[in-house]
Scaffold this motif. Sequence first.
Motif, PDB file in Angstrom:
ATOM      1  N   VAL A 152       0.840  -1.206   0.000  1.00  0.00           N
ATOM      2  CA  VAL A 152       0.000   0.000   0.000  1.00  0.00           C
ATOM      3  C   VAL A 152       0.872   1.253   0.000  1.00  0.00           C
ATOM      4  O   VAL A 152       0.633   2.209  -0.751  1.00  0.00           O
ATOM      5  CB  VAL A 152      -0.957  -0.009   1.218  1.00  0.00           C
ATOM      6  CG1 VAL A 152      -1.579   1.355   1.447  1.00  0.00           C
ATOM      7  CG2 VAL A 152      -2.042  -1.075   1.051  1.00  0.00           C
ATOM      8  N   GLY A 156       1.070   4.184  -2.804  1.00  0.00           N
ATOM      9  CA  GLY A 156       0.792   5.572  -2.418  1.00  0.00           C
ATOM     10  C   GLY A 156       1.947   6.494  -2.757  1.00  0.00           C
ATOM     11  O   GLY A 156       1.744   7.615  -3.245  1.00  0.00           O
ATOM     12  N   LEU A 157       3.166   6.040  -2.502  1.00  0.00           N
ATOM     13  CA  LEU A 157       4.344   6.842  -2.860  1.00  0.00           C
ATOM     14  C   LEU A 157       4.408   7.036  -4.368  1.00  0.00           C
ATOM     15  O   LEU A 157       4.740   8.120  -4.857  1.00  0.00           O
ATOM     16  CB  LEU A 157       5.621   6.151  -2.366  1.00  0.00           C
ATOM     17  CG  LEU A 157       5.830   6.153  -0.845  1.00  0.00           C
ATOM     18  CD1 LEU A 157       6.926   5.161  -0.460  1.00  0.00           C
ATOM     19  CD2 LEU A 157       6.177   7.546  -0.334  1.00  0.00           C
ATOM     20  N   GLN A 160       1.898   9.758  -5.382  1.00  0.00           N
ATOM     21  CA  GLN A 160       2.302  11.113  -5.010  1.00  0.00           C
ATOM     22  C   GLN A 160       3.505  11.576  -5.839  1.00  0.00           C
ATOM     23  O   GLN A 160       3.548  12.724  -6.289  1.00  0.00           O
ATOM     24  CB  GLN A 160       2.613  11.169  -3.518  1.00  0.00           C
ATOM     25  CG  GLN A 160       1.392  10.771  -2.686  1.00  0.00           C
ATOM     26  CD  GLN A 160       1.084  11.724  -1.555  1.00  0.00           C
ATOM     27  OE1 GLN A 160       1.848  12.622  -1.238  1.00  0.00           O
ATOM     28  NE2 GLN A 160      -0.064  11.548  -0.945  1.00  0.00           N
ATOM     29  N   ASP A 168       8.673  12.829   1.389  1.00  0.00           N
ATOM     30  CA  ASP A 168       9.456  12.999   2.616  1.00  0.00           C
ATOM     31  C   ASP A 168      10.143  11.656   2.904  1.00  0.00           C
ATOM     32  O   ASP A 168       9.613  10.818   3.633  1.00  0.00           O
ATOM     33  CB  ASP A 168       8.524  13.405   3.760  1.00  0.00           C
ATOM     34  CG  ASP A 168       9.275  13.547   5.085  1.00  0.00           C
ATOM     35  OD1 ASP A 168      10.485  13.230   5.132  1.00  0.00           O
ATOM     36  OD2 ASP A 168       8.647  13.958   6.065  1.00  0.00           O
ATOM     37  N   LEU A 175       8.685   6.407  10.019  1.00  0.00           N
ATOM     38  CA  LEU A 175       7.329   5.949  10.358  1.00  0.00           C
ATOM     39  C   LEU A 175       7.151   4.461  10.014  1.00  0.00           C
ATOM     40  O   LEU A 175       6.490   3.723  10.764  1.00  0.00           O
ATOM     41  CB  LEU A 175       6.295   6.826   9.639  1.00  0.00           C
ATOM     42  CG  LEU A 175       6.138   8.217  10.290  1.00  0.00           C
ATOM     43  CD1 LEU A 175       5.655   9.257   9.286  1.00  0.00           C
ATOM     44  CD2 LEU A 175       5.159   8.156  11.476  1.00  0.00           C
TER      45      LEU A 175
ATOM     46  N   ALA B 145       5.194  15.629   8.358  1.00  0.00           N
ATOM     47  CA  ALA B 145       5.682  14.279   8.031  1.00  0.00           C
ATOM     48  C   ALA B 145       4.585  13.252   8.264  1.00  0.00           C
ATOM     49  O   ALA B 145       4.409  12.321   7.469  1.00  0.00           O
ATOM     50  CB  ALA B 145       6.917  13.951   8.872  1.00  0.00           C
ATOM     51  N   ILE B 146       3.845  13.428   9.362  1.00  0.00           N
ATOM     52  CA  ILE B 146       2.750  12.494   9.673  1.00  0.00           C
ATOM     53  C   ILE B 146       1.618  12.641   8.659  1.00  0.00           C
ATOM     54  O   ILE B 146       1.075  11.648   8.166  1.00  0.00           O
ATOM     55  CB  ILE B 146       2.263  12.728  11.121  1.00  0.00           C
ATOM     56  CG1 ILE B 146       3.366  12.289  12.095  1.00  0.00           C
ATOM     57  CG2 ILE B 146       0.964  11.977  11.394  1.00  0.00           C
ATOM     58  CD1 ILE B 146       3.106  12.661  13.535  1.00  0.00           C
ATOM     59  N   HIS B 148       1.880  13.694   5.572  1.00  0.00           N
ATOM     60  CA  HIS B 148       2.374  13.141   4.311  1.00  0.00           C
ATOM     61  C   HIS B 148       2.231  11.617   4.312  1.00  0.00           C
ATOM     62  O   HIS B 148       1.722  11.016   3.353  1.00  0.00           O
ATOM     63  CB  HIS B 148       3.835  13.550   4.136  1.00  0.00           C
ATOM     64  CG  HIS B 148       4.551  12.899   2.987  1.00  0.00           C
ATOM     65  ND1 HIS B 148       4.273  13.192   1.677  1.00  0.00           N
ATOM     66  CD2 HIS B 148       5.526  11.964   2.947  1.00  0.00           C
ATOM     67  CE1 HIS B 148       5.056  12.473   0.886  1.00  0.00           C
ATOM     68  NE2 HIS B 148       5.825  11.712   1.638  1.00  0.00           N
ATOM     69  N   PHE B 149       2.632  10.983   5.418  1.00  0.00           N
ATOM     70  CA  PHE B 149       2.579   9.529   5.550  1.00  0.00           C
ATOM     71  C   PHE B 149       1.143   9.022   5.413  1.00  0.00           C
ATOM     72  O   PHE B 149       0.865   8.056   4.697  1.00  0.00           O
ATOM     73  CB  PHE B 149       3.170   9.137   6.909  1.00  0.00           C
ATOM     74  CG  PHE B 149       3.258   7.662   7.155  1.00  0.00           C
ATOM     75  CD1 PHE B 149       4.222   6.888   6.516  1.00  0.00           C
ATOM     76  CD2 PHE B 149       2.397   7.039   8.050  1.00  0.00           C
ATOM     77  CE1 PHE B 149       4.321   5.522   6.766  1.00  0.00           C
ATOM     78  CE2 PHE B 149       2.493   5.677   8.298  1.00  0.00           C
ATOM     79  CZ  PHE B 149       3.456   4.912   7.653  1.00  0.00           C
ATOM     80  N   GLY B 151      -1.352  10.562   4.009  1.00  0.00           N
ATOM     81  CA  GLY B 151      -1.795  10.820   2.638  1.00  0.00           C
ATOM     82  C   GLY B 151      -1.299   9.744   1.680  1.00  0.00           C
ATOM     83  O   GLY B 151      -2.035   9.285   0.799  1.00  0.00           O
ATOM     84  N   VAL B 152      -0.053   9.321   1.860  1.00  0.00           N
ATOM     85  CA  VAL B 152       0.517   8.238   1.046  1.00  0.00           C
ATOM     86  C   VAL B 152      -0.298   6.958   1.247  1.00  0.00           C
ATOM     87  O   VAL B 152      -0.638   6.261   0.280  1.00  0.00           O
ATOM     88  CB  VAL B 152       2.005   8.016   1.408  1.00  0.00           C
ATOM     89  CG1 VAL B 152       2.519   6.696   0.847  1.00  0.00           C
ATOM     90  CG2 VAL B 152       2.854   9.177   0.911  1.00  0.00           C
ATOM     91  N   LEU B 153      -0.632   6.662   2.513  1.00  0.00           N
ATOM     92  CA  LEU B 153      -1.416   5.457   2.798  1.00  0.00           C
ATOM     93  C   LEU B 153      -2.791   5.519   2.131  1.00  0.00           C
ATOM     94  O   LEU B 153      -3.254   4.526   1.566  1.00  0.00           O
ATOM     95  CB  LEU B 153      -1.575   5.281   4.307  1.00  0.00           C
ATOM     96  CG  LEU B 153      -0.399   4.590   5.000  1.00  0.00           C
ATOM     97  CD1 LEU B 153      -0.490   4.757   6.501  1.00  0.00           C
ATOM     98  CD2 LEU B 153      -0.370   3.099   4.639  1.00  0.00           C
TER      99      LEU B 153
END
Lengths: 183, 183
Positions: A152, A156-157, A160, A168, A175, B145-146, B148-149, B151-153
């Motif tokens: 996932v 997602g990466l 984006q 980031d 994370l 950073a959180i 962004h993470f 959002g990627v998920l």
Amino acid sequence: VPKVSEEHREERRRQVFAGARRAFARHGYEGATVTLLERETGLSRGAIFSYFPSKLDLFLALAEDDQRRLATVWLDDGFAGVIRHIAADPDWLAVYLDVPRMLRNDSELRTRWEAFNPDMQHRLEERFAGLQSLGAIRDDLPLAAIGHFLGVLIDGLAVQQAAGVPIDVEGTIELVRSALAPQ
Amino acid sequence: VPKVSEEHREERRRQVFAGARRAFARHGYEGATVTLLERETGLSRGAIFSYFPSKLDLFLALAEDDQRRLATVWLDDGFAGVIRHIAADPDWLAVYLDVPRMLRNDSELRTRWEAFNPDMQHRLEERFAGLQSLGAIRDDLPLAAIGHFLGVLIDGLAVQQAAGVPIDVEGTIELVRSALAPQ
């Protein structure tokens, strides 16, 4: 038909690959007509389809190649390497992101896709099973759950990065490390 | 031109929305021609474009609506609610996943997209700042950073759900919880 050397065929095949990648990236799978494939590869349709039986086979060969490279980075440099790979090199993402859309309504294609690179899949599973038994990653969740989560994140990466959103890298690595750490 | 009531206009607008969503989901943004939009909405192009100035405006109105609903679920039910929302209701994902592709080469559109739903964005940022100051989530990483993470998920879950891959809801919730837990 003149006999062509193996080396020459390999070079031509790379030429088809590079041109087809540009055509698919700019126009999507459906939009990349045979005429556009001819223009981008600099080869006739006869030449192109002597290397790949159809446009779908050509597209899937590109996608399989991308998947193999991603798995190689993962095995060599870990998941942090995968994140850096996606952040650094966006050229292959257009093809990568066209795949799920094409799989959606085509279960035959989905079966074919899942059978890609079974050796790489197997080596990745072994790697993660090893990390679990060493206590390097959590073992309170099945490996499938961890694999799903990382898949996932990769998708997602890719979305984006393809959209031009800066990734980031260090924050994401930290994370993911916390998510997978033994609990 | 006959005068139409506000209620009638609102109902027609919903009709355009529902038909346009089907057309974009099946054919993508470029493939959804005005003729296909007419067929799916059951309305003439004159009627359709009396509600939205252009096909792009219609598409963006759908995308903004989806984004607002996603933010509402997030504020009401937390990130676990977002994961369940994506796993349960895939109909809006085709439009959602077309957006990044469209943003890629259009910085003007990207600016417009980023300005969507600023109230919701602001409330989400406040929520996460509050969770940090309560010690409910980690504060050793910047909120950006959180965000962004997560959002990627979301984007990765959208890709997999749209491709027909079953989402591991509970596993994903647990892994996100660990990623964000105070360290």
